[in-house]
Design an enzyme around this catalytic site. Structure first.
Site, PDB file in Angstrom:
ATOM      1  N   SER A 136       0.860  -1.184   0.000  1.00  0.00           N
ATOM      2  CA  SER A 136       0.000   0.000   0.000  1.00  0.00           C
ATOM      3  C   SER A 136       0.893   1.228   0.000  1.00  0.00           C
ATOM      4  O   SER A 136       2.044   1.173   0.465  1.00  0.00           O
ATOM      5  CB  SER A 136      -0.848   0.022   1.278  1.00  0.00           C
ATOM      6  OG  SER A 136      -1.415   1.296   1.469  1.00  0.00           O
ATOM      7  N   TYR A 150      -1.486  -0.253  10.237  1.00  0.00           N
ATOM      8  CA  TYR A 150      -1.530  -0.599   8.812  1.00  0.00           C
ATOM      9  C   TYR A 150      -0.284  -0.132   8.049  1.00  0.00           C
ATOM     10  O   TYR A 150       0.373  -0.938   7.369  1.00  0.00           O
ATOM     11  CB  TYR A 150      -2.806   0.001   8.224  1.00  0.00           C
ATOM     12  CG  TYR A 150      -3.062  -0.354   6.780  1.00  0.00           C
ATOM     13  CD1 TYR A 150      -3.514  -1.622   6.425  1.00  0.00           C
ATOM     14  CD2 TYR A 150      -2.873   0.588   5.762  1.00  0.00           C
ATOM     15  CE1 TYR A 150      -3.766  -1.943   5.095  1.00  0.00           C
ATOM     16  CE2 TYR A 150      -3.128   0.278   4.439  1.00  0.00           C
ATOM     17  CZ  TYR A 150      -3.575  -0.984   4.107  1.00  0.00           C
ATOM     18  OH  TYR A 150      -3.820  -1.299   2.797  1.00  0.00           O
ATOM     19  N   ILE A 183      -8.314   2.429  -3.904  1.00  0.00           N
ATOM     20  CA  ILE A 183      -8.971   1.539  -4.866  1.00  0.00           C
ATOM     21  C   ILE A 183     -10.389   1.253  -4.350  1.00  0.00           C
ATOM     22  O   ILE A 183     -10.568   1.001  -3.148  1.00  0.00           O
ATOM     23  CB  ILE A 183      -8.177   0.210  -5.006  1.00  0.00           C
ATOM     24  CG1 ILE A 183      -6.681   0.478  -5.279  1.00  0.00           C
ATOM     25  CG2 ILE A 183      -8.803  -0.675  -6.088  1.00  0.00           C
ATOM     26  CD1 ILE A 183      -6.366   1.258  -6.541  1.00  0.00           C
TER      27      ILE A 183
HETATM   28  N1  LIG Z   1      -8.655  -0.851  -1.301  1.00  0.00           N
HETATM   29  C1  LIG Z   1      -7.639  -0.011  -1.241  1.00  0.00           C
HETATM   30  O1  LIG Z   1      -7.804   1.205  -1.411  1.00  0.00           O
HETATM   31  C2  LIG Z   1      -6.241  -0.511  -0.972  1.00  0.00           C
HETATM   32  C3  LIG Z   1      -5.205   0.422  -1.009  1.00  0.00           C
HETATM   33  C4  LIG Z   1      -3.914  -0.003  -0.777  1.00  0.00           C
HETATM   34  C5  LIG Z   1      -3.658  -1.335  -0.508  1.00  0.00           C
HETATM   35  N2  LIG Z   1      -4.685  -2.231  -0.466  1.00  0.00           N
HETATM   36  C6  LIG Z   1      -4.342  -3.619  -0.171  1.00  0.00           C
HETATM   37  O2  LIG Z   1      -4.888  -4.486  -1.151  1.00  0.00           O
HETATM   38  C7  LIG Z   1      -5.193  -5.755  -0.561  1.00  0.00           C
HETATM   39  C8  LIG Z   1      -6.642  -6.113  -0.842  1.00  0.00           C
HETATM   40  O3  LIG Z   1      -7.460  -5.083  -0.325  1.00  0.00           O
HETATM   41  P1  LIG Z   1      -9.015  -4.931  -0.686  1.00  0.00           P
HETATM   42  O4  LIG Z   1      -9.322  -3.507  -0.657  1.00  0.00           O
HETATM   43  O5  LIG Z   1      -9.351  -5.752  -1.868  1.00  0.00           O
HETATM   44  O6  LIG Z   1      -9.626  -5.594   0.651  1.00  0.00           O
HETATM   45  P2  LIG Z   1     -11.012  -6.342   0.893  1.00  0.00           P
HETATM   46  O7  LIG Z   1     -11.269  -6.185   2.346  1.00  0.00           O
HETATM   47  O8  LIG Z   1     -12.032  -5.889  -0.090  1.00  0.00           O
HETATM   48  O9  LIG Z   1     -10.648  -7.878   0.560  1.00  0.00           O
HETATM   49  C9  LIG Z   1      -9.674  -8.556   1.328  1.00  0.00           C
HETATM   50  C10 LIG Z   1      -9.850 -10.049   1.164  1.00  0.00           C
HETATM   51  O10 LIG Z   1      -8.881 -10.681   2.038  1.00  0.00           O
HETATM   52  C11 LIG Z   1      -9.538 -11.673   2.806  1.00  0.00           C
HETATM   53  N3  LIG Z   1      -8.840 -11.876   4.079  1.00  0.00           N
HETATM   54  C12 LIG Z   1      -8.817 -11.044   5.153  1.00  0.00           C
HETATM   55  N4  LIG Z   1      -8.112 -11.593   6.151  1.00  0.00           N
HETATM   56  C13 LIG Z   1      -7.665 -12.790   5.700  1.00  0.00           C
HETATM   57  C14 LIG Z   1      -6.883 -13.824   6.274  1.00  0.00           C
HETATM   58  N5  LIG Z   1      -6.444 -13.746   7.550  1.00  0.00           N
HETATM   59  N6  LIG Z   1      -6.601 -14.917   5.536  1.00  0.00           N
HETATM   60  C15 LIG Z   1      -7.086 -15.017   4.264  1.00  0.00           C
HETATM   61  N7  LIG Z   1      -7.837 -14.085   3.672  1.00  0.00           N
HETATM   62  C16 LIG Z   1      -8.122 -12.978   4.383  1.00  0.00           C
HETATM   63  C17 LIG Z   1     -10.956 -11.145   2.991  1.00  0.00           C
HETATM   64  O11 LIG Z   1     -11.867 -12.179   3.354  1.00  0.00           O
HETATM   65  C18 LIG Z   1     -11.224 -10.555   1.614  1.00  0.00           C
HETATM   66  O12 LIG Z   1     -11.691 -11.537   0.720  1.00  0.00           O
HETATM   67  C19 LIG Z   1      -4.880  -5.632   0.924  1.00  0.00           C
HETATM   68  O13 LIG Z   1      -3.608  -6.161   1.191  1.00  0.00           O
HETATM   69  C20 LIG Z   1      -4.893  -4.120   1.140  1.00  0.00           C
HETATM   70  O14 LIG Z   1      -4.084  -3.748   2.234  1.00  0.00           O
HETATM   71  C21 LIG Z   1      -5.983  -1.853  -0.684  1.00  0.00           C
END
Ligand SMILES: NC(=O)c1ccc[n+]([C@@H]2O[C@H](COP(=O)([O-])OP(=O)(O)OC[C@H]3O[C@@H](n4cnc5c(N)ncnc54)[C@H](O)[C@@H]3O)[C@@H](O)[C@H]2O)c1
Length: 243
Positions: A136, A150, A183
């Protein structure tokens, strides 16, 4: 087996789901690992022969070992690993419970470490394989959304990416990261309307990113076109941070 095999953690929702579908389209058989079994089973049923689901908590070493063992036993190869599972706990430093801070590290850092460690074992033997860690912007800037565990967890993940990239390079194993920002997923849906507006305002491209736009970069990093890139963390942030 001719089909390439990818493991995608957190692969059934948000960015992870987009990565699973992009890799399936690319011709991979994707083993999507997630704690959400309902969504996982539904996704696997939607894409028979393209997506297999494994219930797995990435923070549990026995779960990670089982997924890697069963994937290798079934397909006799692991070509790609995407460590995407991640969680956030939005509280001030004053308010956050130590257990919540630990939980963020357990999923975002320990989970990625465990998968890198056990998959790298297979990839070292194969003398080939690619890993992408989904980080991130908060890993570079410190957290900007009031989540004190985070940002530090993502900074640790970036250091893990570089550490594994160096350690695995002699075996032909390539390790990179992507660093998204803003995102549109369930994680970012927690923002208030006011916060969303101020985040979009600060992004030169003036919009949120799409999960598919992160998946496209992951797909590139797993492709032969990226064979001379390792230890790199690519920004996907609409120009918010240009470093
Ligand atoms: N959405 C954003 O703006 C954003 C920005 C920067 C980074 N990210 C990173 O992208 C990645 C995905 O984020 P997202 O927005 O799609 O999140 P989300 O919450 O929509 O999806 C995350 C998924 O991970 C699964 N998960 C959570 N804990 C888990 C565990 N212990 N074991 C297995 N699966 C697990 C959840 O069930 C879910 O399906 C993350 O690493 C997040 O930090 C997201």
């Amino acid at each position: 087996m001719d089909k390439r095999i990818a493991i995608v953690t957190g692969g059934v929702a948000g960015i992870g789901r987009a990565i699973t579908l992009a890799l399936a389209e690319e011709g991979y058989l994707v083993v999507a690992c997630d704690v959400n079994a309902e969504r996982g089973q539904a996704l696997a049923a939607e894409r028979p022969g393209q997506v297999a689901f494994q219930r797995c908590n990435v923070a549990e070493e026995s779960d990670v070992q089982r997924v890697v063992r069963e994937t290798y036993a079934t397909y006799e190869r692991i070509d790609a690993l995407v460590n995407n599972a991640g969680i956030i706990r939005r509280r001030t430093s004053e308010e956050i419970k130590t257990a919540d801070w630990d939980a963020v590290f357990a999923v975002n850092v320990r989970g990625a470490f465990l998968f890198c460690k056990h998959v790298a074992d297979v990839m070292k033997r194969q003398r080939r394989g690619k890993i992408v860690n989904v980080s991130s912007i908060a890993g570079k800037l410190g957290d900007i959304t009031s989540a004190p565990g985070y940002g530090p967890s993502k900074a640790a993940l970036d250091a893990l990416t570089k550490t594994f990239a160096r350690e695995m390079a002699p075996y032909g194993v390539i390790v990179n990261g992507v660093a998204p920002h803003a995102i549109a997923t369930e994680m970012s849906a927690e923002w208030s309307e006011e916060k969303r507006k101020s985040i979009v305002e600060a992004i030169p491209l003036k919009r949120l990113g799409k999960p598919e736009e992160v998946a496209a970069v992951v797909r590139f990093l797993l492709s032969p076109g990226a064979d001379f890139i390792t230890g790199e963390i690519i920004d996907v942030n609409g120009g918010f941070l240009m470093d």
